[in-house]
Design an enzyme around this catalytic site. Structure first.
Site, short mmCIF file in Angstrom:
data_model
loop_
_atom_site.label_atom_id
_atom_site.label_comp_id
_atom_site.label_asym_id
_atom_site.label_seq_id
_atom_site.Cartn_x
_atom_site.Cartn_y
_atom_site.Cartn_z
N HIS A 135 0.86 -1.18 0.00
CA HIS A 135 0.00 0.00 0.00
C HIS A 135 0.90 1.23 0.00
O HIS A 135 1.82 1.32 0.81
CB HIS A 135 -0.89 -0.02 1.24
N HIS A 180 0.90 5.76 -0.99
CA HIS A 180 0.14 6.94 -1.40
C HIS A 180 0.91 7.61 -2.54
O HIS A 180 1.10 8.83 -2.54
CB HIS A 180 -0.06 7.90 -0.24
N ASP A 237 0.28 -4.56 -21.11
CA ASP A 237 1.30 -5.55 -20.74
C ASP A 237 1.01 -6.13 -19.36
O ASP A 237 1.49 -7.21 -19.02
CB ASP A 237 2.69 -4.89 -20.69
N HIS A 243 -8.75 7.41 -1.26
CA HIS A 243 -7.60 7.01 -0.44
C HIS A 243 -6.36 6.83 -1.34
O HIS A 243 -5.71 7.84 -1.65
CB HIS A 243 -8.00 5.75 0.35
N TYR A 248 7.49 -13.17 -24.07
CA TYR A 248 8.30 -12.05 -23.57
C TYR A 248 9.31 -12.56 -22.54
O TYR A 248 8.98 -13.38 -21.70
CB TYR A 248 7.40 -10.99 -22.94
ZN LIG Z 1 -3.22 4.71 3.20
#
Ligand SMILES: [Zn+2]
Length: 217
Positions: A81, A83, A106, A157, A215
Protein backbone atom coordinates in the site's frame (compact mmCIF):
# COMPACT_ATOMS: atom_id res chain seq x y z
CA UNK A 1 12.84 -0.44 1.53
CA UNK A 2 12.41 -0.37 -2.24
CA UNK A 3 9.32 1.85 -1.87
CA UNK A 4 11.19 5.09 -1.01
CA UNK A 5 13.99 4.09 -3.42
CA UNK A 6 11.40 3.87 -6.22
CA UNK A 7 9.90 7.23 -5.19
CA UNK A 8 6.59 5.64 -4.18
CA UNK A 9 6.48 6.76 -0.53
CA UNK A 10 7.52 9.71 1.66
CA UNK A 11 8.57 9.41 5.31
CA UNK A 12 6.80 6.41 6.90
CA UNK A 13 3.90 6.35 4.39
CA UNK A 14 2.80 2.99 3.04
CA UNK A 15 3.37 -0.60 4.05
CA UNK A 16 4.37 -4.00 2.70
CA UNK A 17 3.66 -7.52 3.88
CA UNK A 18 4.71 -11.03 2.88
CA UNK A 19 2.71 -14.16 3.76
CA UNK A 20 3.75 -17.66 4.78
CA UNK A 21 0.76 -19.73 3.66
CA UNK A 22 1.82 -22.88 5.50
CA UNK A 23 2.05 -21.11 8.86
CA UNK A 24 -0.96 -18.88 7.97
CA UNK A 25 0.87 -15.72 9.06
CA UNK A 26 2.38 -12.69 7.38
CA UNK A 27 5.26 -10.35 8.17
CA UNK A 28 4.37 -6.66 7.96
CA UNK A 29 6.13 -3.34 8.37
CA UNK A 30 5.93 -1.89 11.88
CA UNK A 31 3.84 1.27 12.20
CA UNK A 32 5.60 4.63 11.96
CA UNK A 33 9.15 3.28 11.61
CA UNK A 34 11.23 5.02 8.89
CA UNK A 35 12.13 2.69 6.01
CA UNK A 36 15.87 3.24 6.50
CA UNK A 37 15.60 1.88 10.05
CA UNK A 38 13.84 -1.36 9.06
CA UNK A 39 15.45 -4.74 9.78
CA UNK A 40 14.11 -8.33 9.85
CA UNK A 41 13.84 -8.23 13.67
CA UNK A 42 11.57 -5.19 13.50
CA UNK A 43 8.99 -6.91 11.28
CA UNK A 44 5.76 -7.88 13.02
CA UNK A 45 4.29 -11.36 12.47
CA UNK A 46 0.51 -11.38 12.30
CA UNK A 47 -2.08 -14.11 11.65
CA UNK A 48 -4.81 -13.93 8.99
CA UNK A 49 -7.26 -12.58 11.59
CA UNK A 50 -4.97 -9.62 12.28
CA UNK A 51 -3.64 -10.81 15.67
CA UNK A 52 0.06 -10.18 16.36
CA UNK A 53 1.82 -13.48 17.06
CA UNK A 54 5.43 -12.27 17.18
CA UNK A 55 7.34 -8.99 17.40
CA UNK A 56 7.77 -6.12 19.84
CA UNK A 57 6.51 -3.27 17.68
CA UNK A 58 2.99 -2.32 16.70
CA UNK A 59 2.15 -3.49 13.16
CA UNK A 60 1.19 -1.11 10.34
CA UNK A 61 -2.13 0.66 10.92
CA UNK A 62 -3.42 -1.01 7.72
CA UNK A 63 -2.68 -4.54 9.00
CA UNK A 64 -6.32 -5.62 9.10
CA UNK A 65 -6.76 -4.77 5.42
CA UNK A 66 -3.83 -7.07 4.61
CA UNK A 67 -5.23 -9.82 6.88
CA UNK A 68 -8.64 -9.76 5.19
CA UNK A 69 -7.12 -10.01 1.72
CA UNK A 70 -4.79 -12.89 2.68
CA UNK A 71 -7.62 -14.74 4.38
CA UNK A 72 -9.97 -14.60 1.39
CA UNK A 73 -7.63 -14.43 -1.61
CA UNK A 74 -5.68 -17.64 -1.24
CA UNK A 75 -3.22 -17.17 -4.09
CA UNK A 76 -1.60 -13.91 -3.00
CA UNK A 77 1.53 -13.84 -0.87
CA UNK A 78 2.47 -10.15 -0.91
CA UNK A 79 0.57 -6.87 -0.48
CA UNK A 80 1.74 -3.26 -0.83
CA UNK A 81 0.00 0.00 0.00
CA UNK A 82 1.40 3.39 -0.95
CA UNK A 83 0.14 6.94 -1.40
CA UNK A 84 2.13 7.36 -4.62
CA UNK A 85 1.19 10.71 -6.13
CA UNK A 86 -0.44 9.98 -9.50
CA UNK A 87 -2.25 6.79 -8.49
CA UNK A 88 -3.54 8.57 -5.39
CA UNK A 89 -4.71 11.52 -7.51
CA UNK A 90 -6.84 9.10 -9.60
CA UNK A 91 -8.16 7.48 -6.39
CA UNK A 92 -9.05 10.91 -5.00
CA UNK A 93 -10.83 11.72 -8.26
CA UNK A 94 -12.80 8.45 -7.94
CA UNK A 95 -11.76 7.50 -11.47
CA UNK A 96 -10.61 4.19 -12.90
CA UNK A 97 -7.30 4.51 -14.76
CA UNK A 98 -8.31 3.99 -18.40
CA UNK A 99 -6.40 1.49 -20.50
CA UNK A 100 -4.87 3.92 -23.02
CA UNK A 101 -1.76 2.09 -24.16
CA UNK A 102 0.31 -1.04 -24.47
CA UNK A 103 2.26 -0.40 -21.24
CA UNK A 104 -1.05 -0.83 -19.43
CA UNK A 105 -2.02 -3.87 -21.55
CA UNK A 106 1.30 -5.55 -20.74
CA UNK A 107 0.01 -5.83 -17.16
CA UNK A 108 -3.78 -5.98 -17.27
CA UNK A 109 -6.53 -6.02 -19.89
CA UNK A 110 -8.97 -3.68 -18.12
CA UNK A 111 -8.97 -0.22 -16.56
CA UNK A 112 -7.34 -0.13 -13.11
CA UNK A 113 -10.49 -0.32 -10.96
CA UNK A 114 -11.37 2.38 -8.42
CA UNK A 115 -13.48 1.10 -5.51
CA UNK A 116 -16.03 3.68 -4.41
CA UNK A 117 -15.68 5.14 -0.89
CA UNK A 118 -17.25 3.02 1.84
CA UNK A 119 -20.45 4.08 3.59
CA UNK A 120 -20.42 5.96 6.92
CA UNK A 121 -21.32 2.87 8.92
CA UNK A 122 -18.27 1.01 7.60
CA UNK A 123 -16.04 4.06 8.23
CA UNK A 124 -17.21 4.37 11.84
CA UNK A 125 -16.80 0.63 12.38
CA UNK A 126 -13.61 -1.36 12.00
CA UNK A 127 -12.26 0.88 9.24
CA UNK A 128 -9.11 -0.97 8.14
CA UNK A 129 -10.92 -4.33 8.31
CA UNK A 130 -13.75 -2.92 6.18
CA UNK A 131 -11.26 -1.58 3.63
CA UNK A 132 -10.41 -5.21 2.83
CA UNK A 133 -14.08 -5.94 2.15
CA UNK A 134 -14.45 -2.71 0.18
CA UNK A 135 -11.72 -4.00 -2.15
CA UNK A 136 -13.06 -7.55 -2.39
CA UNK A 137 -16.69 -6.47 -2.85
CA UNK A 138 -15.64 -4.17 -5.67
CA UNK A 139 -13.90 -7.03 -7.48
CA UNK A 140 -16.98 -9.23 -7.05
CA UNK A 141 -19.33 -6.50 -8.30
CA UNK A 142 -17.26 -5.95 -11.41
CA UNK A 143 -16.52 -9.61 -12.05
CA UNK A 144 -12.76 -9.03 -11.79
CA UNK A 145 -10.22 -11.72 -10.90
CA UNK A 146 -7.66 -10.78 -8.25
CA UNK A 147 -5.19 -13.07 -10.01
CA UNK A 148 -5.50 -11.15 -13.29
CA UNK A 149 -5.91 -7.65 -11.83
CA UNK A 150 -3.30 -7.23 -9.11
CA UNK A 151 -4.10 -3.60 -8.23
CA UNK A 152 -6.93 -1.38 -7.06
CA UNK A 153 -7.50 2.27 -6.22
CA UNK A 154 -9.41 2.68 -2.97
CA UNK A 155 -11.64 5.68 -3.63
CA UNK A 156 -10.58 8.91 -1.83
CA UNK A 157 -7.60 7.01 -0.44
CA UNK A 158 -4.82 5.41 -2.52
CA UNK A 159 -3.66 2.24 -4.30
CA UNK A 160 -3.26 -1.27 -2.95
CA UNK A 161 -1.38 -3.86 -5.01
CA UNK A 162 -0.62 -7.55 -4.48
CA UNK A 163 0.97 -10.54 -6.14
CA UNK A 164 2.26 -14.07 -5.73
CA UNK A 165 5.30 -12.61 -3.90
CA UNK A 166 6.04 -9.41 -1.97
CA UNK A 167 8.48 -8.50 -4.76
CA UNK A 168 5.68 -8.74 -7.35
CA UNK A 169 3.43 -6.60 -5.14
CA UNK A 170 6.17 -3.93 -4.96
CA UNK A 171 6.65 -4.18 -8.74
CA UNK A 172 2.89 -3.68 -9.19
CA UNK A 173 2.93 -0.61 -6.94
CA UNK A 174 5.47 0.99 -9.29
CA UNK A 175 3.45 -0.16 -12.33
CA UNK A 176 0.19 1.40 -11.10
CA UNK A 177 1.98 4.69 -10.40
CA UNK A 178 3.48 4.73 -13.90
CA UNK A 179 0.15 3.85 -15.54
CA UNK A 180 -1.54 6.62 -13.53
CA UNK A 181 1.06 9.18 -14.61
CA UNK A 182 0.93 8.11 -18.27
CA UNK A 183 -2.89 8.23 -18.32
CA UNK A 184 -2.88 11.68 -16.72
CA UNK A 185 -0.45 13.01 -19.32
CA UNK A 186 -2.37 11.32 -22.15
CA UNK A 187 -5.54 13.19 -21.17
CA UNK A 188 -3.59 16.45 -20.85
CA UNK A 189 -2.29 16.09 -24.40
CA UNK A 190 -5.57 14.81 -25.80
CA UNK A 191 -8.69 15.01 -23.62
CA UNK A 192 -10.48 12.94 -26.30
CA UNK A 193 -7.94 10.09 -26.22
CA UNK A 194 -9.57 6.73 -26.86
CA UNK A 195 -8.97 3.50 -25.03
CA UNK A 196 -6.69 0.90 -26.56
CA UNK A 197 -8.41 -1.34 -29.10
CA UNK A 198 -9.10 -4.97 -28.21
CA UNK A 199 -6.64 -6.45 -30.69
CA UNK A 200 -3.73 -4.52 -29.15
CA UNK A 201 -4.88 -5.28 -25.59
CA UNK A 202 -4.99 -9.00 -26.39
CA UNK A 203 -1.68 -8.96 -28.26
CA UNK A 204 0.24 -7.21 -25.51
CA UNK A 205 -1.28 -9.09 -22.59
CA UNK A 206 -0.75 -12.48 -24.22
CA UNK A 207 2.88 -11.69 -25.11
CA UNK A 208 3.59 -11.64 -21.37
CA UNK A 209 0.93 -13.95 -19.87
CA UNK A 210 -0.51 -17.39 -20.52
CA UNK A 211 0.53 -20.39 -22.59
CA UNK A 212 1.49 -18.44 -25.73
CA UNK A 213 3.68 -15.84 -23.95
CA UNK A 214 7.04 -15.11 -25.49
CA UNK A 215 8.30 -12.05 -23.57
CA UNK A 216 11.53 -12.37 -21.56
CA UNK A 217 13.99 -15.22 -21.08
ZN1 LIG B 1 -3.22 4.71 3.20
Amino acid sequence: MQLPALGLVLFTFGNVSAADRQKRVFAIKPSGVPYKDLSPEKMVIVDFDGNTVEGNLRPSSDTKTHAVLYKHWENINGIVHTHSTYATAWAQSLRDIPIFGTTHADHLTVDVPCAQPMNDEMIKGDYEYQTGFQIMDHFTERGLSYEEVEMVLVGNHAPFTWGKTAEKAVYNSAVVETLAQMAFLTLQINPEAQKLKDSLIKKHYERKHGPASYYGQ
